[in-house]
Scaffold this active site. Structure first.
Site, PDB file in Angstrom:
ATOM      1  N   ARG A 190      -7.451   4.037  13.580  1.00 41.04           N
ATOM      2  CA  ARG A 190      -6.518   5.154  13.768  1.00 41.04           C
ATOM      3  C   ARG A 190      -5.891   5.168  15.156  1.00 41.04           C
ATOM      4  O   ARG A 190      -4.762   5.631  15.326  1.00 41.04           O
ATOM      5  CB  ARG A 190      -7.228   6.485  13.527  1.00 41.04           C
ATOM      6  N   THR A 220      -8.744  -5.674   4.359  1.00 43.61           N
ATOM      7  CA  THR A 220      -8.648  -4.735   3.234  1.00 43.61           C
ATOM      8  C   THR A 220      -9.643  -5.235   2.197  1.00 43.61           C
ATOM      9  O   THR A 220      -9.548  -6.382   1.759  1.00 43.61           O
ATOM     10  CB  THR A 220      -7.222  -4.738   2.627  1.00 43.61           C
ATOM     11  N   ASP A 274      -9.004   0.451   2.411  1.00 47.49           N
ATOM     12  CA  ASP A 274      -7.983   0.061   3.391  1.00 47.49           C
ATOM     13  C   ASP A 274      -8.479   0.484   4.784  1.00 47.49           C
ATOM     14  O   ASP A 274      -8.109   1.537   5.300  1.00 47.49           O
ATOM     15  CB  ASP A 274      -6.661   0.759   3.020  1.00 47.49           C
ATOM     16  N   GLU A 278      -9.232   4.018  -1.913  1.00 47.72           N
ATOM     17  CA  GLU A 278      -8.010   3.867  -2.691  1.00 47.72           C
ATOM     18  C   GLU A 278      -8.298   3.189  -4.033  1.00 47.72           C
ATOM     19  O   GLU A 278      -9.362   2.613  -4.234  1.00 47.72           O
ATOM     20  CB  GLU A 278      -6.990   3.004  -1.926  1.00 47.72           C
ATOM     21  N   THR A 322      -4.726   6.465   0.276  1.00 47.04           N
ATOM     22  CA  THR A 322      -5.964   7.239   0.269  1.00 47.04           C
ATOM     23  C   THR A 322      -5.931   8.306  -0.813  1.00 47.04           C
ATOM     24  O   THR A 322      -4.965   9.042  -0.935  1.00 47.04           O
ATOM     25  CB  THR A 322      -6.148   7.945   1.623  1.00 47.04           C
ATOM     26  N   GLN A 354      -3.248   2.528  15.125  1.00 45.02           N
ATOM     27  CA  GLN A 354      -2.191   2.989  14.208  1.00 45.02           C
ATOM     28  C   GLN A 354      -1.315   4.057  14.858  1.00 45.02           C
ATOM     29  O   GLN A 354      -0.079   3.997  14.768  1.00 45.02           O
ATOM     30  CB  GLN A 354      -2.850   3.546  12.935  1.00 45.02           C
ATOM     31  N   ASP A 400       0.845  -1.188   0.000  1.00 42.34           N
ATOM     32  CA  ASP A 400       0.000   0.000   0.000  1.00 42.34           C
ATOM     33  C   ASP A 400       0.883   1.242   0.000  1.00 42.34           C
ATOM     34  O   ASP A 400       1.804   1.348   0.804  1.00 42.34           O
ATOM     35  CB  ASP A 400      -0.912  -0.006   1.230  1.00 42.34           C
ATOM     36  N   GLU A 413     -10.136   4.055   4.085  1.00 46.58           N
ATOM     37  CA  GLU A 413      -9.268   4.769   3.154  1.00 46.58           C
ATOM     38  C   GLU A 413      -9.738   4.395   1.756  1.00 46.58           C
ATOM     39  O   GLU A 413      -9.684   3.222   1.365  1.00 46.58           O
ATOM     40  CB  GLU A 413      -7.792   4.405   3.370  1.00 46.58           C
ATOM     41  N   HIS A 442      -3.537  13.977   0.979  1.00 48.64           N
ATOM     42  CA  HIS A 442      -3.742  13.052   2.093  1.00 48.64           C
ATOM     43  C   HIS A 442      -2.510  13.018   3.009  1.00 48.64           C
ATOM     44  O   HIS A 442      -2.632  13.119   4.231  1.00 48.64           O
ATOM     45  CB  HIS A 442      -4.033  11.643   1.567  1.00 48.64           C
ATOM     46  N   GLU A 471      -9.658  12.625   7.914  1.00 45.29           N
ATOM     47  CA  GLU A 471      -9.521  13.927   7.250  1.00 45.29           C
ATOM     48  C   GLU A 471     -10.866  14.666   7.220  1.00 45.29           C
ATOM     49  O   GLU A 471     -10.919  15.868   7.468  1.00 45.29           O
ATOM     50  CB  GLU A 471      -9.016  13.740   5.817  1.00 45.29           C
ATOM     51  N   LYS A 520      -4.086  -1.856  10.445  1.00 43.53           N
ATOM     52  CA  LYS A 520      -4.594  -1.982   9.078  1.00 43.53           C
ATOM     53  C   LYS A 520      -4.721  -3.428   8.598  1.00 43.53           C
ATOM     54  O   LYS A 520      -5.423  -3.690   7.629  1.00 43.53           O
ATOM     55  CB  LYS A 520      -3.676  -1.227   8.117  1.00 43.53           C
TER      56      LYS A 520
HETATM   57 MN    MN Z   1      -3.932   2.931   2.913  1.00 40.73          MN
END
Ligand code: MN
Length: 396
Positions: free
Chosen positions: A219, A239, A215, A183, A328, A222, A108, A181, A115, A342, A235
């Protein structure tokens, strides 16, 4: 034999022909191509056993000359007077869509400047939003291919360690900041040899097509775990990918130059003269059916050709079925951001949905759907379908 009926405005017309793996009711999985709202069974239509298995990998491994040949045969068959055998056509609503490829390695990236800059501000307040390497190489990490799941697979809220800056010590429990996310993913067809670099110009000889990726990201897990080695359990729990892989051959009209870059690139990444692989896809992100963002892929700083060139510049090889995703997709505007961290600016700005419900991060029962389309020939649209998933409560 039957003439195939395709609605004139379908984003799954003859200009698209995306590949997937499906199972008719009570039947084994096999490869198919979506045509309008039907799925064409490729083994039945073409009589080729490479399509009879439960993954596209054997076909992907056959390489670009075969991909072109099959596309030409399908176009002739579908546009012809007699059409494919009726028994090879299945209404989309009557089949299950499965993971289209057996995913080999999964990487990824982090290719959106908007982003990366937003996340930099949120994760490292007061510091430079972009780290010094960001405009010199496409930053990425190796993910977990075994937890790549097809659209529609429920996502169980992950548990793990989390520690907010104000806490003295970490605690363990269900993630409180579960995010998405939005993507775009790239599926490798032809592999490369160990020690061999894949150059920018060789991109279309190795990458078969494009899908959508969510994804899912915890948070809080993370933020606590990511230094110094990057994303890990925040993560790897799931996915999600869309069931249809749109061949690169369908995206000739979507190719554009990437945004102007303000930092000189090393020669292996310099794509000024190489026919760049910026892509004019527009994504839509829906939360419980409400549109919350429309991220423009056209604004991505790094192209997928640069991602592949960078991923192999050290001699690392790729194999049929490898997947790499863009990171992202976020544009410059607030309504173009492809993640909730975001959109809610780290949880400070509450999102109010049109039905009056509010969100910062995902709640149990929430459903997220990412869709996309791109321009095709003669005003046609190239559809990507969607990748969707619903959050289930953490296991007790
Ligand atoms: Mn990602």
């Amino acid at each position: 034999m039957a003439q195939v009926q395709i609605p004139v405005d379908s984003p799954f017309g003859l200009a698209n022909l995306p590949y997937g793996v499906f199972a008719p009711a009570g039947g084994p999985p096999r490869a198919g191509v979506r045509v309008g709202d039907q799925v064409l069974d490729l083994a039945a239509a073409l009589g080729d056993p490479v399509f009879a298995g439960p993954a596209l990998n054997p076909f992907l491994a056959q390489g670009p000359a075969r991909w072109r040949e099959v596309r030409q045969r399908l176009t002739s068959l579908l546009a012809g007077q007699s059409g494919p055998p009726q028994a090879a056509l299945h209404p989309l609503a009557e089949v299950s869509l499965l993971l289209p490829v057996e995913v080999g390695d999964y990487v990824d990236f982090y290719a959106s400047e908007h982003h990366a800059s937003n996340l930099g501000q949120l994760f490292r307040p007061g510091a430079e939003p972009l780290l010094p390497n960001w405009k010199h190489l496409p930053v990425g990490y190796h993910g977990r291919s075994g937890t790549v799941v097809v659209s529609g697979t429920p996502v169980v809220r992950p548990r793990g360690q989390r520690k907010a800056p104000a806490d003295d010590r970490p605690t363990y429990g269900p993630s409180r900041r579960l995010d998405i996310e939005a993507e775009v993913g790239f599926v490798v067809g032809t592999g490369s040899k160990l020690g061999q670099q894949v150059t920018l110009g060789e991109f279309a000889g190795h990458v078969f097509g494009v899908c959508l990726v969510n994804d899912w990201s915890a948070r809080d897990l993370q933020a606590w775990e990511y230094l110094p080695l990057g994303p890990f359990l925040g993560k790897s729990f799931a996915t999600s990918v869309s069931p249809w892989i749109v061949p690169l051959a369908s995206l000739e009209h979507a190719r554009i130059a990437p945004p102007r870059r303000d930092t000189p690139l090393l020669p292996y990444l310099a794509d000024d003269g190489a026919g760049p692989w910026g892509l004019n896809l527009t994504l839509q992100v829906r939360l419980n059916g409400h549109l919350v963002a429309s991220p423009p892929y056209a604004t991505m700083y790094w192209t997928p050709a640069q991602m592949l060139a960078h991923m192999t510049v050290n001699g690392a090889s790729v194999r049929p079925g490898d997947l790499f995703a863009s990171g992202t997709v976020s544009g410059p505007r607030a309504d173009q951001r492809g993640s909730l961290i975001e959109l809610s600016w780290g949880g400070h700005d509450v999102l109010t949905l049109p039905d009056g419900t509010t969100r910062t991060f995902l709640e149990d029962g929430d459903e997220v759907t990412i869709s996309a389309s791109a321009p095709g020939p003669n005003g046609a649209r190239i559809g990507f379908g969607e990748v969707t998933g619903r959050i289930l409560p953490a296991h007790g």
